[in-house]
Design a protein around this motif. Structure first.
Motif, PDB file in Angstrom:
ATOM      1  N   SER A 143      -5.591   4.777  -2.284  1.00 13.92           N
ATOM      2  CA  SER A 143      -4.651   5.241  -3.307  1.00 13.92           C
ATOM      3  C   SER A 143      -4.362   4.173  -4.350  1.00 13.92           C
ATOM      4  CB  SER A 143      -3.355   5.712  -2.656  1.00 13.92           C
ATOM      5  OG  SER A 143      -3.595   6.880  -1.919  1.00 13.92           O
ATOM      6  N   HIS A 144      -5.299   3.259  -4.522  1.00 15.58           N
ATOM      7  CA  HIS A 144      -5.162   2.186  -5.506  1.00 15.58           C
ATOM      8  C   HIS A 144      -4.777   2.730  -6.888  1.00 15.58           C
ATOM      9  CE1 HIS A 144      -6.632  -0.743  -8.461  1.00 15.58           C
ATOM     10  NE2 HIS A 144      -7.497   0.158  -8.851  1.00 15.58           N
ATOM     11  N   ALA A 145      -5.412   3.824  -7.276  1.00 17.16           N
ATOM     12  CA  ALA A 145      -5.182   4.359  -8.624  1.00 17.16           C
ATOM     13  C   ALA A 145      -3.766   4.904  -8.788  1.00 17.16           C
ATOM     14  CB  ALA A 145      -6.197   5.459  -8.945  1.00 17.16           C
ATOM     15  N   TYR A 146      -3.102   5.214  -7.668  1.00 21.84           N
ATOM     16  CA  TYR A 146      -1.752   5.792  -7.757  1.00 21.84           C
ATOM     17  C   TYR A 146      -0.677   4.761  -7.488  1.00 21.84           C
ATOM     18  CZ  TYR A 146      -4.646   9.873  -7.602  1.00 21.84           C
ATOM     19  OH  TYR A 146      -5.619  10.783  -7.880  1.00 21.84           O
ATOM     20  N   MET A 147      -1.061   3.499  -7.452  1.00 21.64           N
ATOM     21  CA  MET A 147      -0.096   2.441  -7.201  1.00 21.64           C
ATOM     22  C   MET A 147       0.632   2.131  -8.515  1.00 21.64           C
ATOM     23  SD  MET A 147      -0.857  -1.073  -5.197  1.00 21.64           S
ATOM     24  CE  MET A 147       0.339  -2.400  -5.240  1.00 21.64           C
ATOM     25  N   LEU A 148       1.615   2.974  -8.830  1.00 19.54           N
ATOM     26  CA  LEU A 148       2.256   2.907 -10.137  1.00 19.54           C
ATOM     27  C   LEU A 148       3.763   2.705 -10.000  1.00 19.54           C
ATOM     28  CD1 LEU A 148       0.563   6.122 -11.565  1.00 19.54           C
ATOM     29  CD2 LEU A 148      -0.134   3.786 -12.061  1.00 19.54           C
TER      30      LEU A 148
ATOM     31  N   LEU B   6      -4.299  -7.780  -0.860  1.00 21.14           N
ATOM     32  CA  LEU B   6      -4.379  -8.181  -2.260  1.00 21.14           C
ATOM     33  C   LEU B   6      -4.094  -7.026  -3.206  1.00 21.14           C
ATOM     34  CD1 LEU B   6      -7.616 -10.306  -2.677  1.00 21.14           C
ATOM     35  CD2 LEU B   6      -5.339 -10.935  -3.356  1.00 21.14           C
ATOM     36  N   HIS B   7      -3.182  -7.224  -4.133  1.00 23.09           N
ATOM     37  CA  HIS B   7      -2.970  -6.297  -5.235  1.00 23.09           C
ATOM     38  C   HIS B   7      -2.948  -7.141  -6.509  1.00 23.09           C
ATOM     39  CE1 HIS B   7      -1.854  -3.124  -2.388  1.00 23.09           C
ATOM     40  NE2 HIS B   7      -1.117  -4.023  -1.765  1.00 23.09           N
ATOM     41  N   ALA B   8      -2.786  -6.478  -7.658  1.00 20.60           N
ATOM     42  CA  ALA B   8      -2.633  -7.234  -8.903  1.00 20.60           C
ATOM     43  C   ALA B   8      -1.655  -6.511  -9.811  1.00 20.60           C
ATOM     44  CB  ALA B   8      -3.974  -7.433  -9.605  1.00 20.60           C
TER      45      ALA B   8
ATOM     46  N   ARG C 243       0.689  -1.111 -13.153  1.00 21.06           N
ATOM     47  CA  ARG C 243      -0.485  -0.631 -12.455  1.00 21.06           C
ATOM     48  C   ARG C 243      -0.990  -1.712 -11.516  1.00 21.06           C
ATOM     49  NH1 ARG C 243      -2.570   3.772 -15.069  1.00 21.06           N
ATOM     50  NH2 ARG C 243      -1.285   4.320 -16.846  1.00 21.06           N
ATOM     51  N   CYS C 244      -1.861  -1.322 -10.600  1.00 17.63           N
ATOM     52  CA  CYS C 244      -2.497  -2.310  -9.746  1.00 17.63           C
ATOM     53  C   CYS C 244      -3.904  -2.511 -10.271  1.00 17.63           C
ATOM     54  CB  CYS C 244      -2.522  -1.822  -8.304  1.00 17.63           C
ATOM     55  SG  CYS C 244      -3.379  -2.969  -7.211  1.00 17.63           S
ATOM     56  N   ALA C 245      -4.308  -3.760 -10.468  1.00 16.17           N
ATOM     57  CA  ALA C 245      -5.608  -4.050 -11.062  1.00 16.17           C
ATOM     58  C   ALA C 245      -6.562  -4.665 -10.041  1.00 16.17           C
ATOM     59  CB  ALA C 245      -5.434  -4.982 -12.257  1.00 16.17           C
ATOM     60  N   GLU C 246      -6.344  -4.349  -8.769  1.00 17.90           N
ATOM     61  CA  GLU C 246      -7.220  -4.890  -7.731  1.00 17.90           C
ATOM     62  C   GLU C 246      -7.525  -3.729  -6.803  1.00 17.90           C
ATOM     63  OE1 GLU C 246      -7.438  -8.703  -7.360  1.00 17.90           O
ATOM     64  OE2 GLU C 246      -9.287  -7.871  -6.592  1.00 17.90           O
ATOM     65  N   ILE C 247      -8.802  -3.381  -6.666  1.00 24.16           N
ATOM     66  CA  ILE C 247      -9.140  -2.254  -5.799  1.00 24.16           C
ATOM     67  C   ILE C 247      -8.586  -2.542  -4.403  1.00 24.16           C
ATOM     68  CG2 ILE C 247     -11.013  -0.954  -4.711  1.00 24.16           C
ATOM     69  CD1 ILE C 247     -11.137  -0.373  -7.582  1.00 24.16           C
ATOM     70  N   CYS C 248      -7.608  -1.734  -3.965  1.00 28.55           N
ATOM     71  CA  CYS C 248      -6.905  -2.068  -2.725  1.00 28.55           C
ATOM     72  C   CYS C 248      -6.907  -0.903  -1.743  1.00 28.55           C
ATOM     73  CB  CYS C 248      -5.484  -2.505  -3.037  1.00 28.55           C
ATOM     74  SG  CYS C 248      -4.551  -1.285  -3.963  1.00 28.55           S
ATOM     75  N   GLY C 249      -7.811   0.021  -1.917  1.00 23.94           N
ATOM     76  CA  GLY C 249      -7.908   1.102  -0.948  1.00 23.94           C
ATOM     77  C   GLY C 249      -7.786   2.465  -1.603  1.00 23.94           C
TER      78      GLY C 249
ATOM     79  N   LYS D  57       0.846  -1.194   0.000  1.00 23.67           N
ATOM     80  CA  LYS D  57       0.000   0.000   0.000  1.00 23.67           C
ATOM     81  C   LYS D  57       0.880   1.241   0.000  1.00 23.67           C
ATOM     82  CE  LYS D  57      -2.536  -0.946   3.658  1.00 23.67           C
ATOM     83  NZ  LYS D  57      -3.551  -0.788   4.709  1.00 23.67           N
ATOM     84  N   TRP D  58       1.092   2.053  -1.072  1.00 19.71           N
ATOM     85  CA  TRP D  58       0.611   1.820  -2.391  1.00 19.71           C
ATOM     86  C   TRP D  58       1.740   2.047  -3.341  1.00 19.71           C
ATOM     87  CZ3 TRP D  58      -2.819   3.840   1.275  1.00 19.71           C
ATOM     88  CH2 TRP D  58      -4.010   3.126   1.425  1.00 19.71           C
ATOM     89  N   GLY D  59       2.450   1.016  -3.634  1.00 19.93           N
ATOM     90  CA  GLY D  59       3.565   1.123  -4.564  1.00 19.93           C
ATOM     91  C   GLY D  59       4.142  -0.256  -4.869  1.00 19.93           C
TER      92      GLY D  59
HETATM   93 CU1  CUA Z   1      -2.910  -2.295  -5.065  1.00 24.23          CU
HETATM   94 CU2  CUA Z   1      -4.899  -1.642  -6.152  1.00 24.23          CU
END
Ligand code: CUA
Length: 385
Positions: free
Chosen positions: A246-251, A185-187, A238-244, A137-139
């Motif tokens: 800042s999910h969208a910024y997990m780059l 969980l992340h993806a 990218r992260c393809a699993e809604i993980c909280g 979370k989140w990187g």
């Molecule tokens: Cu990690 Cu979405």
């Protein structure tokens, strides 16, 4: 008035026209970014086949429906009952068997392709580069362990290990990624790689693929520049699993380079500056602070870093704290100790004290540089007016 005998030919022609039109519309609507891996070709073939089937079915249903509405609508003054028909065995058999064959066909095709793409034995035989990937979370963090044999020209040789915040891969070499998560969980997903893999805590998942396009070539294929943002610009993990929050910024950045340049590039990427300010900026991206703390005053999961140093900050218990060195260190090491009003406890990673200590030890060992990462970050914060 069109003759009844012409209905079927007209419908067939309309189905072909609208089917073709729908196919191109789908291709236009669901454009994929330019591929960067060998494995993309067979996957794209499958996408195309799906689009063809979808377009054909769409045309079949809507053309018959719309044509019937027009051709068989009630004539003025006609109050008689409709003609009674009793099914059509041939059509019923056809619309049962045909979809069945299609679905089973796709299933066989899909399973075979999946088996090819996950054939560890075949990939291992091609001397892959191995990278350990950790999502958190989140990187993302990428460890490049020392590997290969200096005397074996086929193997991928790294004399020592590296830990970097971007994914660097040599072109034309099979990549083997070992994926795990530090928390939830992340993806792992890189659109240009056409693959996606769940990243799970306490579980190791391995994926293989073969980059065959460098970043430079990719940008040319995409008609993009390195400054372009979003999907079309520089390829990203990218992260393809809604993980909280800042999910969208997990780059993380992806860089595919010529194998001859590889060592020089990761050596450069792993260099540590002697300037605390430059380091602070580096930690800000590498430890994914950017995911929650903006630099432009916009709100995130955490307070913005714009003007953060030395300001009066209202806490959730109503007290006011000056954000000095001591407060900032405490907030990085123990984020829940004092909570800024309006933010939630437990969102920020609570292991930075340990992570920083480990990193500081590695830097000391490798470069002889004695650093304090929190001081570096504070140096950086001071510049964010
Ligand atoms: Cu990690 Cu979405």
């Amino acid at each position: 008035m069109i003759k009844r005998s012409l209905y079927i030919p007209i419908v067939l022609v309309l189905i072909v026209i609208s089917g073709v039109g729908m196919y191109f519309l789908l291709e236009e609507m669901f454009q994929l970014v330019a591929p960067m891996v060998e494995e993309a070709a067979p996957i794209e073939k499958m996408f195309t086949a799906h689009y063809i089937i979808i377009a054909g079915l769409f045309a079949l249903v809507t053309v018959f429906l719309l044509f019937s509405i027009v051709a068989f609508r009630r004539k003025p003054g006609d109050d008689s009952d409709g003609e009674y028909t009793h099914g059509n065995t041939a059509i019923e058999v056809a619309w049962t068997v045909l979809p069945l064959v299609l679905v089973v066909g796709f299933a066989i095709w899909g399973v075979r392709l999946f088996n090819d793409l996950t054939d560890a034995e075949a990939y291992e035989a091609r001397n892959p580069i191995e990278v350990n990937v950790t999502g958190f979370k989140w990187g993302w963090r990428f460890e490049y362990p020392a590997q290969g044999d200096a005397n074996d020209p086929d193997s991928f040789y790294l004399e020592k290990s590296y830990e970097l915040s971007n994914l660097y891969l040599p072109k034309g070499r099979v990549a083997k990624l070992n994926l795990t998560s530090e928390d939830i969980l992340h993806a792992f997903w890189v659109p240009a790689f056409r693959i996606k893999q769940d990243v799970l805590p306490d579980v190791n998942r391995t994926i293989y693929f073969t980059p065959n396009v460098t970043n430079e070539e990719y940008l040319a294929n995409e008609g993009a520049t390195a400054d372009d943002r979003g999907y079309r610009g520089v390829p990203k993990v990218r992260c393809a699993e809604i993980c909280g929050t800042s999910h969208a910024y997990m780059l993380a950045g992806v860089e595919v380079v010529e194998e001859a340049d590889y060592l020089e590039i990761i050596d450069k990427a792993s260099q540590i500056s002697t300037d605390p300010l430059v380091r602070g900026q580096q930690w800000y991206t590498e430890y994914a602070c950017a995911g929650c703390h903006s630099l432009d005053g916009s709100d995130g999961s955490g307070p913005t870093w714009q003007g953060i140093y030395g300001r009066d900050q209202v806490m959730d218990d109503g007290t006011v704290v000056v954000t000095d060195d001591e407060y900032l260190r405490e907030s990085i090491y123990d984020p829940n100790a004092k909570l800024v009003s309006g933010y939630v406890a437990g969102v920020m990673t609570q292991t930075f004290e340990q992570q920083f200590a480990e990193k500081e030890a590695i830097v000391l060992e490798e470069t002889g540089l004695e650093i304090d990462m929190v001081d570096d970050l504070i140096e950086y914060m001071k510049t964010l007016e």
